[in-house]
Design a protein around this motif. Structure first.
Motif, mmCIF file in Angstrom:
data_model
loop_
_atom_site.group_PDB
_atom_site.id
_atom_site.type_symbol
_atom_site.label_atom_id
_atom_site.label_comp_id
_atom_site.label_asym_id
_atom_site.label_seq_id
_atom_site.Cartn_x
_atom_site.Cartn_y
_atom_site.Cartn_z
ATOM 1 N N UNK A 74 -9.233 5.790 0.952
ATOM 2 C CA UNK A 74 -9.471 4.467 1.874
ATOM 3 C C UNK A 74 -10.699 4.225 2.057
ATOM 4 N N UNK A 75 -10.720 2.997 3.016
ATOM 5 C CA UNK A 75 -12.469 1.678 3.024
ATOM 6 C C UNK A 75 -12.428 2.519 3.851
ATOM 7 N N UNK A 76 -14.329 2.891 4.300
ATOM 8 C CA UNK A 76 -14.326 2.937 5.723
ATOM 9 C C UNK A 76 -14.563 5.056 5.775
ATOM 10 N N UNK A 77 -13.783 5.510 4.833
ATOM 11 C CA UNK A 77 -13.696 7.095 4.826
ATOM 12 C C UNK A 77 -14.580 7.577 3.484
ATOM 13 N N UNK A 78 -15.047 9.503 3.639
ATOM 14 C CA UNK A 78 -15.527 9.663 2.853
ATOM 15 C C UNK A 78 -14.705 10.769 2.492
ATOM 16 N N UNK A 79 -14.599 11.167 1.745
ATOM 17 C CA UNK A 79 -14.025 12.338 0.900
ATOM 18 C C UNK A 79 -13.826 13.028 2.139
ATOM 19 N N UNK A 80 -14.496 13.689 2.690
ATOM 20 C CA UNK A 80 -14.597 14.846 3.951
ATOM 21 C C UNK A 80 -12.417 14.177 5.265
#
Length: 208
Positions: A103-109
Motif C-alpha cells: 500500500x501507499x505509505x507502507x514499506x516492505x517490512x
C-alpha cells in the motif's frame, strides 16, 4: 498458438502499453497525445484478444495509471512452526502465503506485518529476505503488468486467526501436505524455496 507465441504477444502488448503511457505522460503535443492514446488502446485490445478477458476489464487493469510505469510490489510472508508453513484459505477455497499489494505509505517490512495481521490474525517480526521474484517468470496466468514479488521470512509473536473479508481459515502445512494453492500468488516451487530458506542460516537471497 503455442505458449511461447502467446508469451511473446503478451510481452509486446505490455511494452506497447509502457511506451504509450510514457508518451502520454511526457508529451507536450496534443496530436502526439492522441497517437499515444491510440497505441495504448491497441495494446489493450491485444491483451483482451490474448487473455479472453473483456476489453473493459483489460482497460481497467492495463490502462488505469498515469506517470512513468513501474512494476507493482507484492509481499508474501513465510511463517514456520515445527517445520510447517502457515497458509491462509481464501473464499474460493485456494490457499496462499499471507500477503498482498504494498500500500501507499507502507514499506516492505510494514506491509508484510500488516498483511499477516489482516489475513492470519498474527503478530510477526521480520527475520530476513528470501527472494525478489519477477512474477512473470514464475506464476500463471500472465498479468497485464509486471509484479515484483517479495518473499520474507517472519517469526510468529502471537495472535489468533479470525475470519475476515479475505480469508476463511489459517493452518500450518508440511511441504508434503500442501493444499490446492492460489497459483497466481504462490506455487509449490516458491513455497519449497521458503522451506529451504528457513532451514539455511546462510541463505542467499534469490533475485531475478
Amino acid at each position: 498458438m503455442t505458449t511461447d507465441e502467446s508469451s511473446r504477444w503478451t510481452a509486446w502488448a505490455k511494452e506497447l502499453q509502457f511506451l504509450a503511457q510514457c508518451g502520454i505522460t511526457y508529451t507536450k503535443d496534443h496530436f502526439d497525445r492522441e497517437r499515444f492514446e491510440r497505441i495504448r488502446s491497441i495494446a489493450a485490445e491485444m491483451m483482451s484478444a490474448m487473455s479472453g478477458l473483456p476489453l473493459a476489464v483489460v482497460r481497467d487493469l492495463f490502462c488505469n495509471e498515469a506517470g512513468f510505469q513501474t512494476p507493482k510490489l507484492d509481499t508474501r510472508a513465510a511463517i514456520f512452526n515445527s517445520d510447517r508453513i502457515l497458509l491462509v484459505c481464501e473464499k474460493n477455497g485456494v490457499w496462499s502465503l499471507p500477503g498482498g499489494w504494498v500500500d501507499v505509505m507502507q514499506s516492505i517490512r510494514s506491509n508484510t506485518i500488516k498483511e499477516v495481521k489482516e489475513e492470519a490474525g498474527l503478530d510477526v517480526e521480520i527475520e530476513r529476505l528470501i527472494a525478489l521474484h519477477d512474477r512473470s517468470k514464475h506464476n500463471q496466468p500472465p498479468y497485464a503488468y509486471n509484479v515484483c514479488k517479495v518473499f520474507v521470512l517472519c517469526r510468529e509473536l502471537g495472535g489468533r486467526f479470525q475470519p475476515n473479508e479475505e480469508t476463511i481459515e489459517s493452518r500450518y502445512f508440511g511441504l508434503d501436505e500442501l493444499p490446492r494453492l492460489a497459483e497466481e500468488k504462490n506455487n509449490r516451487e516458491q513455497i519449497q524455496m521458503c522451506f529451504e530458506a528457513y532451514h539455511s542460516p546462510d541463505w542467499q537471497v534469490v533475485i531475478d
